[in-house]
Design a protein around this motif. Structure first.
Motif: not given
Length: 357
Positions: A106, A109-110, A113-114, A162-163, A165-166, A169
């Motif tokens: 997670p 991933t964040h 992606n974020v 997590p994917y 949500s990222s 965001a």
């Protein structure tokens, strides 16, 4: 509805394009298409994540102006490459793009992606030549309530895993950079929320047709976790064409900046079980094993996109229905497995899609 709108080679010829994630499945297809239209493409990405991979098999780097190994989590490296490339158009595809991989990592991933998205957008501040940026997210950015209507661009964002949500965001980050910095600088910034893509050249784990191709090539059954899960499937060419049409429109109408859904018409969303049956066809060796629906981490059960905004504002709509998309995908894999050249297969699919107008 089948669109006659498609990317315009005359527009892209000579344009300086920064493409992040060009070594991935979608990125490789997009890089091939941009290069064939004469764009001056600079690619930023990590090395291809699978073996085999489309980037190497299709010799994607051969048609690019430059191909750089770069982690979008490295803000300084991203800024240096953007400054050197002086892009007029940015197509940001670099991402950790798998739901189950997001559960395994997670934080990574964040970070990708974020913050990776923030780094790319921040690097455009002060870039005098930049005119358009399209940030690719996903159909999974919406707060999924499992209700029976397709999600619209103004529905609430969210993400159970997590994917998702990222990527939600990343949508907020992108809107912030557009409103706080880039719009005033003359850069039209949009996000593209596309449904599940299929197509030849994808070898990622935990994707339906790549998993099926691997299993069937080895004479094994493909194991299906959630056959009733419904998704807005589309051939990879469809969203890539939409991204480019969006960029073209933003170039002349920057006021159209914002969020766009791209996918099949809502009633054409299909279950995993239906898609795998279509892929198996009459193949004697294409067996399927259905597993317990409750196994594994949470994934959305029903997901469809309302694409009216893209149809009305841009004139884009899918050209290949699901049956054709699955047929072309499986034919690509069969031909490549039989020794056909991956690059030629991709270009032939692009020719066929363009001719379908």
């Amino acid at each position: 509805m089948h669109s006659r709108v498609q990317p315009t080679p005359g527009f892209w010829r000579g344009k300086r394009v920064l493409l992040t994630g060009h070594t991935g499945f979608k990125g490789s297809w997009l890089a091939l298409w941009l290069a064939r239209m004469g764009a001056e493409v600079t690619g930023l990405a990590l090395p291809a994540a699978t073996e085999p991979n489309l980037f190497n098999l299709a010799r994607v780097a051969d048609g690019l102006h430059a191909s750089h190994e770069c982690d979008v989590r490295d803000a300084q490296a991203v800024a240096a490459h953007v400054q050197a490339a002086r892009p007029q158009i940015v197509l940001h595809l670099a991402a950790q793009a798998l739901v189950r991989a997001g559960y395994a990592d997670p934080l990574g991933t964040h970070a990708t992606n974020v913050m990776g998205t923030a780094h790319v957008l921040d690097a455009l501040r002060g870039q005098a030549d930049a005119r358009v940026a399209v940030v690719v997210t996903t159909d999974k950015v919406y707060r999924n309530r499992e209700w029976a209507y397709p999600y619209r661009e103004d529905d609430p964002l969210g993400g159970h895993d997590p994917y998702s949500s990222s990527k939600a965001a990343a949508e907020i980050i992108t809107a912030s950079y557009r409103d706080a910095f880039l719009a005033a600088q003359g850069v039209a910034v949009a996000t593209a929320r596309a449904g599940n893509v299929i197509g030849g050249g994808d070898w990622a784990a935990d994707r339906l047709l790549p998993d099926a191709v691997r299993a069937w090539s080895a004479g094994q059954p493909v194991h299906i976790r959630r056959p009733e899960a419904t998704r807005p499937w589309q051939h990879v060419i469809e969203p890539l064409a939409a991204y480019m049409c969006l960029a073209e429109r933003l170039w002349v109408e920057p006021a159209r900046a914002g969020a766009y859904n791209f996918g099949p018409l809502p009633h054409e969303a299909a279950t995993v079980g239906n898609v795998i049956k279509m892929a198996a066809g009459a193949g004697n060796d294409c067996t399927v094993s259905y597993e317990n629906n409750s196994e594994g981490p949470h994934e959305a059960g029903w997901l469809a996109l309302e694409t009216a905004h893209a149809r009305q504002a841009l004139g884009v709509a899918p050209r290949w229905g699901l049956a054709m998309a699955v047929e072309r995908t499986m034919a690509w894999y069969r031909a490549q497995h039989g020794g056909a050249d991956a690059r030629a297969l991709c270009l032939a699919d692009l020719d066929a899609w363009e001719a379908a107008a």
